[in-house]
Design a protein around this motif. Structure first.
Motif, short mmCIF file in Angstrom:
data_model
loop_
_atom_site.label_atom_id
_atom_site.label_comp_id
_atom_site.label_asym_id
_atom_site.label_seq_id
_atom_site.Cartn_x
_atom_site.Cartn_y
_atom_site.Cartn_z
N LEU A 117 6.73 2.60 95.94
CA LEU A 117 6.57 2.06 94.72
C LEU A 117 5.43 1.12 94.32
CD1 LEU A 117 8.56 1.36 92.06
CD2 LEU A 117 9.37 -0.64 93.42
N GLY A 118 4.45 1.77 93.54
CA GLY A 118 3.34 0.94 93.37
C GLY A 118 2.54 1.11 94.61
N GLY A 122 11.88 -2.91 96.14
CA GLY A 122 11.06 -3.65 95.14
C GLY A 122 11.42 -5.15 95.27
N THR A 123 10.32 -5.75 94.80
CA THR A 123 10.56 -7.31 94.82
C THR A 123 11.53 -7.56 93.68
OG1 THR A 123 8.58 -7.71 93.47
CG2 THR A 123 8.21 -7.73 96.03
N GLY A 124 11.85 -7.02 92.76
CA GLY A 124 12.87 -7.47 91.73
C GLY A 124 14.11 -7.36 92.19
N PHE A 125 14.47 -7.00 93.50
CA PHE A 125 15.86 -6.89 93.76
C PHE A 125 16.24 -8.25 94.70
CE2 PHE A 125 14.90 -2.35 93.11
CZ PHE A 125 16.21 -1.83 92.60
N ASP A 126 17.47 -8.42 94.67
CA ASP A 126 18.01 -9.79 95.24
C ASP A 126 17.89 -9.46 96.80
OD1 ASP A 126 19.03 -10.80 92.90
OD2 ASP A 126 21.04 -9.97 93.26
N VAL A 127 17.49 -10.66 97.63
CA VAL A 127 17.20 -10.54 99.01
C VAL A 127 18.77 -10.74 99.61
CG1 VAL A 127 16.49 -12.30 100.65
CG2 VAL A 127 15.07 -11.72 98.63
N ARG A 128 18.85 -10.01 100.43
CA ARG A 128 20.20 -10.02 101.33
C ARG A 128 20.20 -10.76 102.55
NH1 ARG A 128 22.51 -3.80 100.47
NH2 ARG A 128 23.24 -4.24 98.37
N ALA A 129 18.96 -10.89 103.14
CA ALA A 129 18.81 -11.47 104.45
C ALA A 129 17.43 -11.65 104.61
CB ALA A 129 19.50 -10.70 105.52
N GLY A 130 16.96 -12.41 105.71
CA GLY A 130 15.37 -12.62 105.99
C GLY A 130 15.72 -12.02 107.55
N LEU A 131 14.83 -11.46 107.84
CA LEU A 131 14.56 -10.87 109.16
C LEU A 131 13.29 -11.53 109.95
CD1 LEU A 131 15.13 -7.00 108.23
CD2 LEU A 131 16.89 -8.83 108.88
N PRO A 132 13.42 -12.15 110.83
CA PRO A 132 12.32 -12.49 111.67
C PRO A 132 11.49 -11.57 112.48
CG PRO A 132 14.25 -13.19 112.84
CD PRO A 132 14.70 -12.56 111.73
N ASN A 133 10.30 -11.82 112.92
CA ASN A 133 9.71 -10.99 113.89
C ASN A 133 10.56 -10.53 115.02
OD1 ASN A 133 7.30 -10.41 112.33
ND2 ASN A 133 6.52 -12.39 113.25
N GLY A 134 10.75 -9.10 115.45
CA GLY A 134 11.42 -9.01 116.74
C GLY A 134 12.80 -8.31 116.38
N THR A 135 13.09 -8.44 115.04
CA THR A 135 14.30 -7.92 114.59
C THR A 135 14.29 -6.27 114.78
OG1 THR A 135 15.02 -9.72 113.02
CG2 THR A 135 15.92 -7.49 112.73
N ILE A 136 15.40 -5.65 115.12
CA ILE A 136 15.46 -4.20 115.30
C ILE A 136 16.10 -3.66 114.33
CG2 ILE A 136 15.98 -2.30 116.96
CD1 ILE A 136 13.76 -4.12 118.01
N VAL A 137 15.70 -2.65 113.69
CA VAL A 137 16.22 -1.93 112.61
C VAL A 137 16.26 -0.29 112.83
CG1 VAL A 137 15.86 -3.84 111.09
CG2 VAL A 137 14.39 -1.80 111.16
N HIS A 138 17.17 0.33 111.94
CA HIS A 138 17.18 1.68 111.99
C HIS A 138 16.72 2.03 110.59
CE1 HIS A 138 19.35 2.40 115.95
NE2 HIS A 138 19.88 1.11 115.50
N ALA A 139 15.52 3.02 110.59
CA ALA A 139 14.77 3.00 109.15
C ALA A 139 15.50 4.69 108.77
CB ALA A 139 13.29 3.30 109.35
#
Length: 100
Positions: free
Chosen positions: A72-73, A49-66
């Motif tokens: 939520l809403g 949710g948007t109420g949680f702290d931001v840990r990092a910013g991820l640009p387009n092209g970043t690979i993640v494991h979901a």
């Protein structure tokens, strides 16, 4: 009556999990961040949710494991780890993930 209720509950659980993308527990599904406006980054948050702290910013092209996703809403938030930094974990909006 009990059978009908069990069928409705089972159908609801299957619908909530979704198919073909982040939805339920996906294990090691790889996704790419995409659709973030130029000059901006997708916020990796401490919680769903948007109420949680931001840990990092991820640009387009970043690979993640979901991993697991939850609604939520109007937004589905997926728990992700970064491909190159497995210790970095957080939540992002599913809207910005594309399956690889």
């Amino acid at each position: 009556m009990g059978r009908v209720m069990a069928s409705v509950l089972a159908l609801g659980m299957l619908t909530a999990c979704g198919a073909g993308g982040p939805g339920g527990l996906l294990g090691d599904g790889r996704y790419e961040v995409m659709g973030v406006e130029e000059g901006d980054m997708l916020k990796l948050r401490a919680g769903p949710g948007t109420g949680f702290d931001v840990r990092a910013g991820l640009p387009n092209g970043t690979i993640v494991h979901a991993g697991e996703c939850q609604r939520l809403g109007a937004t589905r938030w997926c728990e992700v780890t970064l491909d190159g930094t497995p210790g970095m974990r957080g939540y992002v909006s599913q809207s910005y993930l594309r399956a690889l």
